[in-house]
Design an enzyme around this catalytic site. Structure first.
Site, PDB file in Angstrom:
ATOM      1  N   HIS A 116       0.828  -1.210   0.000  1.00 45.65           N
ATOM      2  CA  HIS A 116       0.000   0.000   0.000  1.00 45.65           C
ATOM      3  C   HIS A 116       0.859   1.254   0.000  1.00 45.65           C
ATOM      4  O   HIS A 116       2.024   1.242   0.347  1.00 45.65           O
ATOM      5  CB  HIS A 116      -0.989  -0.003   1.169  1.00 45.65           C
ATOM      6  N   CYS A 117       0.227   2.352  -0.437  1.00 47.49           N
ATOM      7  CA  CYS A 117       0.844   3.670  -0.413  1.00 47.49           C
ATOM      8  C   CYS A 117      -0.237   4.665  -0.001  1.00 47.49           C
ATOM      9  O   CYS A 117      -1.164   4.309   0.721  1.00 47.49           O
ATOM     10  CB  CYS A 117       1.461   4.022  -1.770  1.00 47.49           C
ATOM     11  N   ARG A 118      -0.129   5.881  -0.462  1.00 54.97           N
ATOM     12  CA  ARG A 118      -1.123   6.892  -0.101  1.00 54.97           C
ATOM     13  C   ARG A 118      -2.429   6.689  -0.859  1.00 54.97           C
ATOM     14  O   ARG A 118      -3.501   6.715  -0.287  1.00 54.97           O
ATOM     15  CB  ARG A 118      -0.561   8.295  -0.388  1.00 54.97           C
ATOM     16  N   GLY A 168      -2.660   4.349  -3.920  1.00 56.00           N
ATOM     17  CA  GLY A 168      -2.738   3.127  -4.711  1.00 56.00           C
ATOM     18  C   GLY A 168      -1.876   3.131  -5.962  1.00 56.00           C
ATOM     19  O   GLY A 168      -1.705   2.092  -6.592  1.00 56.00           O
ATOM     20  N   MET A 204      -3.885   4.579   1.743  1.00 58.82           N
ATOM     21  CA  MET A 204      -4.204   5.144   3.055  1.00 58.82           C
ATOM     22  C   MET A 204      -5.298   6.207   2.978  1.00 58.82           C
ATOM     23  O   MET A 204      -6.009   6.430   3.952  1.00 58.82           O
ATOM     24  CB  MET A 204      -2.945   5.717   3.729  1.00 58.82           C
TER      25      MET A 204
END
Length: 104
Positions: free
Chosen positions: A64-66, A68, A93
């Site tokens: 995951h990241c901020r 996608g 997130m």
């Protein structure tokens, strides 16, 4: 690469599953808010500096990241390195915080 939703991930965390969750954001983003994932910034993955997950090539990795986008890139890079079961957290997130607030 497959996708996983924030709802699916949260229910698996709450069920106590042993998961390999990788956060590919930068350290300052991780410090501001994280769900306890292992931090490996995208730049390290792109530079193939992945010693800490090298032995997980056949295990499920939830990335995951901020939002996608970086995590999708990370999944694609990991697949070229032989990882066989990567999952991208849809919406990252941002989706997590929208759905659950700041809770883990």
């Amino acid at each position: 690469m497959q996708n996983i939703t924030v709802e699916q991930l949260k229910s698996r965390i709450e069920a106590g599953e042993k998961l390999n969750v990788i956060d590919v954001r930068e350290p300052d983003e991780y410090a501001a808010f994280n769900i306890g994932a292992q931090l490996i910034p995208l730049g390290k993955i792109q530079a193939m500096q992945i010693e800490e997950i090298e032995d997980l090539k056949n295990d499920e990795l939830i990335i995951h990241c901020r939002s996608g986008k970086r995590s999708m890139t990370a999944c694609l890079f990991l697949e070229t390195m032989g990882f066989t079961n990567t999952k991208n957290l849809e919406g990252g997130m941002l989706a997590w915080q929208e759905k659950f607030g700041e809770n883990k």
